[in-house]
Design a protein around this motif. Structure first.
Motif, PDB file in Angstrom:
ATOM      1  N   ILE A  11      13.793 -10.454 -16.509  1.00  0.00           N
ATOM      2  CA  ILE A  11      14.085 -11.418 -15.448  1.00  0.00           C
ATOM      3  C   ILE A  11      15.101 -10.788 -14.501  1.00  0.00           C
ATOM      4  CG2 ILE A  11      14.944 -13.716 -14.905  1.00  0.00           C
ATOM      5  CD1 ILE A  11      12.362 -13.763 -16.517  1.00  0.00           C
ATOM      6  N   VAL A  26      18.410 -22.300  -9.636  1.00  0.00           N
ATOM      7  CA  VAL A  26      17.213 -22.261 -10.474  1.00  0.00           C
ATOM      8  C   VAL A  26      16.050 -22.793  -9.640  1.00  0.00           C
ATOM      9  CG1 VAL A  26      16.280 -22.808 -12.745  1.00  0.00           C
ATOM     10  CG2 VAL A  26      18.766 -22.830 -12.395  1.00  0.00           C
ATOM     11  N   HIS A  54      12.186 -16.718 -11.351  1.00  0.00           N
ATOM     12  CA  HIS A  54      11.479 -17.172 -12.553  1.00  0.00           C
ATOM     13  C   HIS A  54      10.461 -16.118 -12.995  1.00  0.00           C
ATOM     14  CE1 HIS A  54      12.907 -21.227 -13.049  1.00  0.00           C
ATOM     15  NE2 HIS A  54      12.534 -21.611 -11.849  1.00  0.00           N
ATOM     16  N   ARG A  55      10.097 -16.142 -14.256  1.00  0.00           N
ATOM     17  CA  ARG A  55       9.002 -15.286 -14.713  1.00  0.00           C
ATOM     18  C   ARG A  55       7.768 -15.534 -13.840  1.00  0.00           C
ATOM     19  NH1 ARG A  55       7.564 -16.441 -20.729  1.00  0.00           N
ATOM     20  NH2 ARG A  55       9.799 -16.076 -20.997  1.00  0.00           N
ATOM     21  N   TYR A  67       3.263 -21.528 -19.069  1.00  0.00           N
ATOM     22  CA  TYR A  67       4.654 -21.468 -19.484  1.00  0.00           C
ATOM     23  C   TYR A  67       5.108 -22.864 -19.922  1.00  0.00           C
ATOM     24  CZ  TYR A  67       4.371 -17.211 -16.615  1.00  0.00           C
ATOM     25  OH  TYR A  67       3.999 -16.008 -16.056  1.00  0.00           O
ATOM     26  N   LEU A  72      11.306 -21.160 -19.753  1.00  0.00           N
ATOM     27  CA  LEU A  72      12.086 -20.923 -18.542  1.00  0.00           C
ATOM     28  C   LEU A  72      13.572 -21.154 -18.793  1.00  0.00           C
ATOM     29  CD1 LEU A  72       9.699 -22.600 -15.943  1.00  0.00           C
ATOM     30  CD2 LEU A  72       9.795 -20.199 -16.634  1.00  0.00           C
ATOM     31  N   ASP A  75      14.828 -18.095 -20.381  1.00  0.00           N
ATOM     32  CA  ASP A  75      15.029 -17.062 -19.361  1.00  0.00           C
ATOM     33  C   ASP A  75      16.378 -17.258 -18.666  1.00  0.00           C
ATOM     34  OD1 ASP A  75      12.483 -16.097 -19.935  1.00  0.00           O
ATOM     35  OD2 ASP A  75      11.547 -17.006 -18.161  1.00  0.00           O
ATOM     36  N   GLY A  96      13.026 -26.226 -11.423  1.00  0.00           N
ATOM     37  CA  GLY A  96      14.337 -25.675 -11.746  1.00  0.00           C
ATOM     38  C   GLY A  96      15.317 -26.736 -12.199  1.00  0.00           C
ATOM     39  N   VAL A  99      14.461 -27.371 -15.816  1.00  0.00           N
ATOM     40  CA  VAL A  99      14.985 -26.261 -16.614  1.00  0.00           C
ATOM     41  C   VAL A  99      16.487 -26.418 -16.809  1.00  0.00           C
ATOM     42  CG1 VAL A  99      15.367 -23.764 -16.644  1.00  0.00           C
ATOM     43  CG2 VAL A  99      13.153 -24.677 -15.923  1.00  0.00           C
ATOM     44  N   GLN A 178       3.351 -22.157 -14.082  1.00  0.00           N
ATOM     45  CA  GLN A 178       4.606 -22.903 -13.993  1.00  0.00           C
ATOM     46  C   GLN A 178       4.346 -24.401 -13.914  1.00  0.00           C
ATOM     47  OE1 GLN A 178       7.050 -21.317 -10.834  1.00  0.00           O
ATOM     48  NE2 GLN A 178       7.262 -19.322 -11.821  1.00  0.00           N
TER      49      GLN A 178
END
Length: 258
Positions: A11, A26, A54-55, A67, A72, A75, A96, A99, A178
């Motif tokens: 990341i 995020v 983000h991935r 995912y 996340l 991460d 975000g 997350v 996502q």
């Protein structure tokens, strides 16, 4: 650009400034780091500011999806560890925000939360997608993220966002990976999240309705809703007042151990 590792997933993140407090941004589904241009410049002076991909986005690895919010959040936790951050103020947009909420519930790392364009209930995380190589689609998509008054008054901003999206936004495959995390998310018991939380939302957000933001703010013991006549990109449209409130939140919770 430094790199954190969550297992075999790399990341990438960027750290600016050396303040005593750290603010970590995020991002939302599929968007590149461009989404934080308006908030980053307000934060990076008085505080340390961290932005990460983000991935699947930017220079971060893109493992096969779907995912989960847990993936996340792990991460994000890896970024905090790699950057040497023991406590942080989290600013999350859309996914975000979810997350940030997940990490806050599961750790003691978070001093404050700012949840932008984030809510609970029925949402459309894929609604803002446009192919990064299709400028016309990107322009139409971007216009739908902003209120009519903003589009009339600041067309140059739309052109800038379209250019950034063409360079930084993720592919459809990553948006879907996502979006699956949003659709499969079960929020933690909100009454257990006692961190101060500012919920910022545009009342004309077509993809994450403002009713979900009200539900989120009402359910958080220290939640406050700040809503505007704006679209999904409320942090762009109302950047001055959003930035003032964000900086004020960080300052008020600086050094807090609660």
């Amino acid at each position: 650009m430094p790199t954190a590792h969550n297992g075999d997933v790399s990341i990438h993140y960027d750290s600016t400034g050396e303040g005593d407090e750290t603010v970590v941004f995020v991002g939302d589904v599929g968007f590149g780091a461009w989404q934080w241009a308006w908030q980053h410049r307000a934060v990076a002076g008085p505080f340390r500011a961290i932005v990460f991909d983000h991935r699947g986005v930017g220079r971060s690895d893109a493992p096969p999806g779907p995912y989960s919010i847990g993936d996340l959040a792990d991460d994000l936790d890896a970024v905090l560890a790699d950057a040497g951050v023991s406590r942080a103020h989290l600013v999350g947009a859309g996914i975000g925000g979810l997350v940030a909420l997940e990490l806050t519930h599961g750790s003691g790392r978070v001093r404050s939360l700012a949840l932008v364009g984030c809510g609970l209930g029925d949402v459309d995380p894929l609604g803002a997608f446009a192919p990064p190589d299709d400028p016309a689609a990107l322009k139409s998509s971007t216009e739908a993220l902003l209120s009519a008054s903003f589009r009339r008054e600041q067309p140059d901003v739309i052109e800038q966002i379209v250019a950034w999206r063409g360079e930084e936004d993720a592919s459809r495959k990553i948006w879907e990976a996502q979006a699956a995390a949003v659709e499969g998310f079960e929020p933690p018991p909100l009454y257990e999240v006692t961190t101060p939380a500012l919920v910022v939302h545009g009342e004309a957000d077509a993809y994450w309705p403002v009713e979900g933001a009200r539900t989120l703010a009402d359910g958080l013991p220290r939640g406050e809703l700040l809503s505007f006549e704006a679209g999904r990109l409320v942090g762009v449209e109302r950047s001055r007042v959003v930035n003032d409130r964000l900086v004020g939140l960080v300052e008020s919770e600086s050094g807090s151990e609660s």
